[in-house]
Motif scaffolding. Structure first.
Motif, PDB file in Angstrom:
ATOM      1  N   ASP A  13       8.835  52.794 -31.879  1.00 51.53           N
ATOM      2  CA  ASP A  13      10.124  52.622 -31.401  1.00 51.53           C
ATOM      3  C   ASP A  13      10.669  51.269 -32.815  1.00 51.53           C
ATOM      4  N   LYS A  17      10.008  55.410 -39.077  1.00 49.00           N
ATOM      5  CA  LYS A  17       9.948  56.468 -39.257  1.00 49.00           C
ATOM      6  C   LYS A  17      10.980  57.119 -40.253  1.00 49.00           C
ATOM      7  N   GLU A  40      11.348  65.514 -32.573  1.00 41.61           N
ATOM      8  CA  GLU A  40      11.468  65.743 -31.101  1.00 41.61           C
ATOM      9  C   GLU A  40      11.825  64.251 -30.473  1.00 41.61           C
ATOM     10  N   PRO A  41      12.487  64.527 -29.123  1.00 41.03           N
ATOM     11  CA  PRO A  41      12.305  65.576 -28.661  1.00 41.03           C
ATOM     12  C   PRO A  41      13.851  65.713 -29.273  1.00 41.03           C
ATOM     13  N   ARG A  51      17.500  66.927 -25.187  1.00 44.21           N
ATOM     14  CA  ARG A  51      17.235  65.137 -25.735  1.00 44.21           C
ATOM     15  C   ARG A  51      17.933  64.019 -25.214  1.00 44.21           C
ATOM     16  N   MET A  68       9.839  67.259 -22.279  1.00 44.63           N
ATOM     17  CA  MET A  68       9.336  66.758 -23.619  1.00 44.63           C
ATOM     18  C   MET A  68       8.940  68.128 -24.294  1.00 44.63           C
ATOM     19  N   ARG A  72       9.939  71.835 -26.898  1.00 44.01           N
ATOM     20  CA  ARG A  72       8.979  71.303 -27.910  1.00 44.01           C
ATOM     21  C   ARG A  72       8.392  72.782 -27.833  1.00 44.01           C
ATOM     22  N   ARG A  94       8.046  63.477 -34.574  1.00 45.90           N
ATOM     23  CA  ARG A  94       7.539  63.201 -33.377  1.00 45.90           C
ATOM     24  C   ARG A  94       7.507  64.709 -32.963  1.00 45.90           C
ATOM     25  N   SER A  99       3.762  62.480 -26.797  1.00 45.59           N
ATOM     26  CA  SER A  99       3.509  63.134 -25.181  1.00 45.59           C
ATOM     27  C   SER A  99       2.477  62.403 -24.706  1.00 45.59           C
ATOM     28  N   TYR A 102       3.634  58.455 -24.766  1.00 45.44           N
ATOM     29  CA  TYR A 102       4.175  57.720 -23.838  1.00 45.44           C
ATOM     30  C   TYR A 102       4.525  58.267 -22.323  1.00 45.44           C
ATOM     31  N   GLN A 103       4.338  59.343 -22.556  1.00 48.63           N
ATOM     32  CA  GLN A 103       3.777  59.635 -20.695  1.00 48.63           C
ATOM     33  C   GLN A 103       3.277  59.248 -20.433  1.00 48.63           C
ATOM     34  N   ARG A 148      20.671  48.999 -32.641  1.00 47.72           N
ATOM     35  CA  ARG A 148      22.584  49.534 -32.502  1.00 47.72           C
ATOM     36  C   ARG A 148      21.855  49.573 -30.599  1.00 47.72           C
ATOM     37  N   ASP A 151      18.422  53.444 -26.213  1.00 49.26           N
ATOM     38  CA  ASP A 151      18.046  54.284 -25.006  1.00 49.26           C
ATOM     39  C   ASP A 151      17.080  54.135 -24.140  1.00 49.26           C
ATOM     40  N   PHE A 153      13.887  54.655 -23.039  1.00 53.23           N
ATOM     41  CA  PHE A 153      12.845  54.533 -23.773  1.00 53.23           C
ATOM     42  C   PHE A 153      12.322  53.066 -24.188  1.00 53.23           C
ATOM     43  N   GLU A 154      13.712  53.302 -25.108  1.00 44.88           N
ATOM     44  CA  GLU A 154      13.814  51.894 -25.889  1.00 44.88           C
ATOM     45  C   GLU A 154      14.155  50.349 -25.164  1.00 44.88           C
TER      46      GLU A 154
HETATM   47  P1  TYD Z   1      13.266  58.706 -32.022  1.00 45.46           P
HETATM   48  O1  TYD Z   1      13.549  60.021 -32.536  1.00 45.46           O
HETATM   49  O2  TYD Z   1      11.863  58.479 -32.207  1.00 45.46           O
HETATM   50  O3  TYD Z   1      13.943  57.855 -31.269  1.00 45.46           O
HETATM   51  P2  TYD Z   1      14.960  57.013 -32.478  1.00 45.46           P
HETATM   52  O4  TYD Z   1      15.484  58.837 -32.927  1.00 45.46           O
HETATM   53  O5  TYD Z   1      15.151  56.171 -31.083  1.00 45.46           O
HETATM   54  O6  TYD Z   1      14.391  56.353 -32.709  1.00 45.46           O
HETATM   55  O7  TYD Z   1      11.993  59.456 -29.900  1.00 45.46           O
HETATM   56  C1  TYD Z   1      13.032  59.214 -28.922  1.00 45.46           C
HETATM   57  C2  TYD Z   1      12.106  58.891 -27.964  1.00 45.46           C
HETATM   58  O8  TYD Z   1      11.312  60.095 -27.192  1.00 45.46           O
HETATM   59  C3  TYD Z   1      11.386  58.217 -27.535  1.00 45.46           C
HETATM   60  O9  TYD Z   1      11.349  56.815 -27.328  1.00 45.46           O
HETATM   61  C4  TYD Z   1       9.937  58.533 -27.907  1.00 45.46           C
HETATM   62  C5  TYD Z   1      10.294  59.557 -26.607  1.00 45.46           C
HETATM   63  N1  TYD Z   1       9.576  60.356 -26.576  1.00 45.46           N
HETATM   64  C6  TYD Z   1       8.166  60.483 -25.549  1.00 45.46           C
HETATM   65  O10 TYD Z   1       8.680  59.859 -24.723  1.00 45.46           O
HETATM   66  N2  TYD Z   1       7.515  61.824 -25.701  1.00 45.46           N
HETATM   67  C7  TYD Z   1       7.772  63.018 -26.396  1.00 45.46           C
HETATM   68  O11 TYD Z   1       6.943  63.772 -26.581  1.00 45.46           O
HETATM   69  C8  TYD Z   1       8.550  62.649 -27.539  1.00 45.46           C
HETATM   70  C9  TYD Z   1       8.980  63.721 -28.583  1.00 45.46           C
HETATM   71  C10 TYD Z   1       9.249  61.466 -27.460  1.00 45.46           C
END
Ligand code: TYD
Length: 202
Positions: A13, A17, A40-41, A51, A68, A72, A94, A99, A102-103, A148, A151, A153-154
């Motif tokens: 993030d 992208k 994605e998601p 999402r 996820m 998908r 993504r 996956s 991150y996971q 901003r 979320d 993950f961030e």
């Molecule tokens: P993203 O759309 O890149 O975030 P933003 O719109 O905030 O830039 O992705 C959303 C989050 O989902 C990102 O932190 C990574 C996470 N993610 C996973 O953890 N596993 C996955 O398989 C996918 C597709 C996304």
């Protein structure tokens, strides 16, 4: 082989992208391609609901990866595969590499479980090209925090993102033909130049 091409964008993030995705879309359209941008998601009405849950609430890591892949699966059947068959190119912000990164990398889920889900949901199918926007987590973080509110993950630690990045780079090294690493710390026009080259090689 499907008539359309499937291009995915990956990276931490804050790696830029989303802005490069817009540019890539214009570039492909200018070249006469019928192309759709998706993410994605998400990517479908159900996927966008998933999402919201994935980015908004904490959950068990296994639940996270299953959701996820649920999103998908819907995305592939409802949008990606029909579009590719019809000759439309798909650019997805993504896909499955995320996956693993991150996971798997970040969260520590064993890779065999992700491989099993991948084999179940899309056996033998992978992107034609993946652009990996690579950036040290410290720089990526500084960029997102300005943009901003973070979320779920961030909000993870720098160590989490170091593991995410490491898995992305390992996958790129193992699939050097498909996954092209782009140094996202460069000036945007240099990044674009490299994207253009990679698309030209497709
Ligand atoms: P993203 O759309 O890149 O975030 P933003 O719109 O905030 O830039 O992705 C959303 C989050 O989902 C990102 O932190 C990574 C996470 N993610 C996973 O953890 N596993 C996955 O398989 C996918 C597709 C996304």
């Amino acid at each position: 082989m499907t008539p359309g091409k499937f291009i995915t964008l990956e990276g931490l993030d804050g790696a830029g992208k989303s802005s490069h995705a817009e540019w890539l879309l214009d570039h492909l359209r200018a070249g006469g391609r019928d192309v759709k941008l998706t993410r994605e998601p998400g990517g479908t009405a159900l996927g966008e609901k998933l999402r919201e849950l994935l980015l908004g609430r904490s959950m068990h890591l296994t639940t996270e990866v299953l959701l996820m892949f649920a999103a998908r699966n819907q995305h592939l059947h409802e949008l990606i595969w029909p579009a590719l068959t019809a000759g439309t190119w798909i650019v997805s912000d993504r896909f499955t590499d995320a996956s693993y990164a991150y996971q798997g990398g970040g969260g520590g889920l064993v890779l065999e479980k992700i491989e099993a889900l991948e084999r179940w949901v899309h056996p033998g199918f992978e992107p034609d090209l993946t652009l990996l926007f690579d950036l040290p987590p410290e720089i990526a973080r500084a960029r997102t925090s300005k943009a901003r509110a973070a979320d779920r993950f961030e909000q993870k630690t720098v160590e989490y993102f170091q593991r995410v990045r490491a898995v992305y780079l390992q996958r790129a090294a193992a699939s050097a033909g498909r996954i092209r690493v782009i140094d996202a710390a460069q000036a945007p026009d240099l990044v674009r130049q490299q994207i253009e080259e990679e698309i030209g090689n497709l």
